[in-house]
Design a protein around this motif. Structure first.
Motif, mmCIF file in Angstrom:
data_model
loop_
_atom_site.group_PDB
_atom_site.id
_atom_site.type_symbol
_atom_site.label_atom_id
_atom_site.label_comp_id
_atom_site.label_asym_id
_atom_site.label_seq_id
_atom_site.Cartn_x
_atom_site.Cartn_y
_atom_site.Cartn_z
ATOM 1 N N ALA A 1 -3.680 2.795 -2.245
ATOM 2 C CA ALA A 1 -3.634 3.953 -1.354
ATOM 3 C C ALA A 1 -2.239 4.570 -1.291
ATOM 4 C CB ALA A 1 -4.097 3.545 0.042
ATOM 5 N N ALA A 2 -1.222 3.781 -1.566
ATOM 6 C CA ALA A 2 0.149 4.299 -1.553
ATOM 7 C C ALA A 2 0.334 5.455 -2.531
ATOM 8 C CB ALA A 2 1.132 3.181 -1.889
ATOM 9 N N VAL B 1 2.686 9.034 -2.303
ATOM 10 C CA VAL B 1 3.614 9.545 -3.321
ATOM 11 C C VAL B 1 3.276 11.001 -3.643
ATOM 12 C CG1 VAL B 1 4.403 9.299 -5.713
ATOM 13 C CG2 VAL B 1 4.041 7.262 -4.297
ATOM 14 N N ILE B 2 1.979 11.292 -3.764
ATOM 15 C CA ILE B 2 1.562 12.666 -4.048
ATOM 16 C C ILE B 2 2.051 13.610 -2.957
ATOM 17 C CG2 ILE B 2 -0.446 14.192 -4.226
ATOM 18 C CD1 ILE B 2 -1.915 11.868 -5.634
ATOM 19 N N ASN C 1 14.053 7.972 -8.386
ATOM 20 C CA ASN C 1 14.591 6.922 -7.522
ATOM 21 C C ASN C 1 13.515 5.997 -6.979
ATOM 22 O OD1 ASN C 1 17.103 7.941 -7.971
ATOM 23 N ND2 ASN C 1 17.383 8.822 -5.926
ATOM 24 N N ALA C 2 12.282 6.461 -6.953
ATOM 25 C CA ALA C 2 11.184 5.601 -6.497
ATOM 26 C C ALA C 2 10.711 4.670 -7.604
ATOM 27 C CB ALA C 2 10.023 6.464 -6.002
ATOM 28 N N VAL D 1 2.893 2.813 -9.427
ATOM 29 C CA VAL D 1 2.229 3.733 -8.516
ATOM 30 C C VAL D 1 2.694 5.173 -8.722
ATOM 31 C CG1 VAL D 1 2.030 4.374 -6.083
ATOM 32 C CG2 VAL D 1 1.671 2.008 -6.775
ATOM 33 N N CYS D 2 3.977 5.385 -8.955
ATOM 34 C CA CYS D 2 4.460 6.754 -9.135
ATOM 35 C C CYS D 2 3.865 7.388 -10.387
ATOM 36 C CB CYS D 2 5.982 6.784 -9.200
ATOM 37 S SG CYS D 2 6.790 6.488 -7.608
ATOM 38 N N ALA D 3 3.790 6.642 -11.461
ATOM 39 C CA ALA D 3 3.182 7.173 -12.685
ATOM 40 C C ALA D 3 1.707 7.486 -12.474
ATOM 41 C CB ALA D 3 3.356 6.179 -13.831
#
Length: 379
Positions: A64-65, A69-70, A99-100, A105-107
């Motif tokens: 869910a995180a 990020v979105i 930086n995250a 998850v960011c990708a």
């Protein structure tokens, strides 16, 4: 519509008005596990791009995180920008999460938004996405994927027979490497049972999810060859490229990996190490349609095929746009979820799906809010 009319329509609608996200968690139909992980639910993070009266959908299977990020890191990057410039926005999103930390998850967040942008762009132009990308093929071969280590003999047999006999899918995959490779005899027995279920004509694949040691993987590969297995996915962890390459050099079964690739250089390292016979990439992890197509080109430059990992409806149009596609994973969990949450899903009967150059615009999917709402997480 005239060319002038189309241009006028696009000029007034091409800017991203806003980007939002939602999270849906769907329980599995039975407890599931592979060689190294167990789960009882699957979470889908949905990104929605709004451009005037057009919405584009993209998604990823991720925590869910991803939705945070979105909202926190990506919404400002794409809002107000032209939805036509997807590669530019993909680059901007990757820089925004520096930086995250991009991998993980960011990708996955970048991937979901990138898919949504491509979907919106194609819808603005009134085209199926495959028409926008340019088709390399009409049909996309799929393989049935499931055969979890938690299944008993009857469950595994029923699932495999359904794919091969009812749906006509001539290639299937089961999970092995049970309990980090500690139940090797059970793995061998299940592979033999799988062969008995599907007969000699269908292709049989296995996935150890990195559960074996190197020498154990080589030993197991001999038993796999006896059952006509032609695809050995992640015999050891894909973090260990030299070990994968060494195993590949010692066995006759195709060694495959790549589903955990979050950046383009990851795939170049894997190919440079000679670690795989077929490269896997996941459009919902690697950076979306933009980067998945680049990964396919990398594989082709090395004389290799690419296979799409899971999330079949997110892959379908991009998969039809590359000449070196081997197939796409028709994964049990994701098929259940995509058929539940979306209208417009595809039919794998006969072993292929057809995105269709004359079909619905974009990905051809729409969220069924009535069916989806009970599974939506409140944030």
């Amino acid at each position: 519509m005239t060319t002038e009319g189309l241009v006028a329509r696009v000029d007034s609608a091409e800017r991203v008005a806003h980007l939002d996200s939602a999270v849906y968690t769907v329980p599995t139909d039975t407890p599931e596990a592979d060689g190294t992980l167990a789960w009882d639910s699957t979470t889908l993070a949905l990104a929605t791009v709004h451009c005037a009266d057009v919405t584009g959908l993209g998604y990823t299977y991720a925590p869910a995180a991803t939705a945070y990020v979105i909202g926190d890191l990506l919404a400002d990057v794409v809002t107000g920008a032209s939805v036509f410039d997807v590669p530019r926005l993909n680059e901007a999103m990757q820089r925004a999460v520096r930086n995250a930390g991009l991998p993980g998850v960011c990708a996955q967040a970048v991937s979901a938004v990138d898919i949504a942008l491509w979907d919106a762009k194609a819808r603005l132009l009134g085209l199926p996405l495959v028409r926008l990308l340019g088709a390399a093929r009409d049909d996309v071969p799929v393989y049935g994927s499931g055969g979890f280590t938690t299944y008993d003999d009857q469950q595994q047999d029923r699932q495999l027979r359904d794919w091969v006999e009812k749906e006509g899918i001539p290639r299937v995959k089961i999970k092995i490497g049970d309990s980090w490779g500690q139940r090797e005899s059970r793995d061998r027995r299940r592979v033999a049972q799988a062969r008995a279920s599907i007969g000699e004509a269908a292709e049989l694949y296995v996935d150890a999810n990195g559960g074996y040691s190197a020498k154990q993987a080589v030993r197991v590969a001999a038993a796999l060859a006896d059952q006509g297995v032609t695809w050995f996915e992640e015999p050891v962890s894909s973090d260990h490229l030299r070990t994968l390459a060494a195993i590949r050099g010692r066995i006759g079964v195709d060694v495959t990996a790549g589903e955990y690739g979050y950046t383009l250089p990851y795939f170049q390292h894997m190919l440079g190490a000679g670690a795989v016979d077929c490269l896997q990439a996941d459009v919902t992890r690697c950076g979306g349609v933009t980067v998945w197509l680049r990964v396919a080109t990398l594989a082709q430059a090395h004389g290799l095929d690419i296979s799409g990992h899971c999330a079949p409806h997110a892959h379908a149009h991009a998969a039809a746009a590359v000449p070196n596609l081997r197939h796409l994973e028709w994964f049990h969990d994701h098929i259940r979820i995509e058929r539940l949450l979306f209208d417009g899903t595809l039919d794998p009967s006969g072993g292929d799906i057809t995105p269709g150059t004359d079909g619905p615009t974009g990905l051809g999917l729409s969220l069924n809010t009535e069916r989806a709402e009970p599974f939506r997480q409140v944030r």
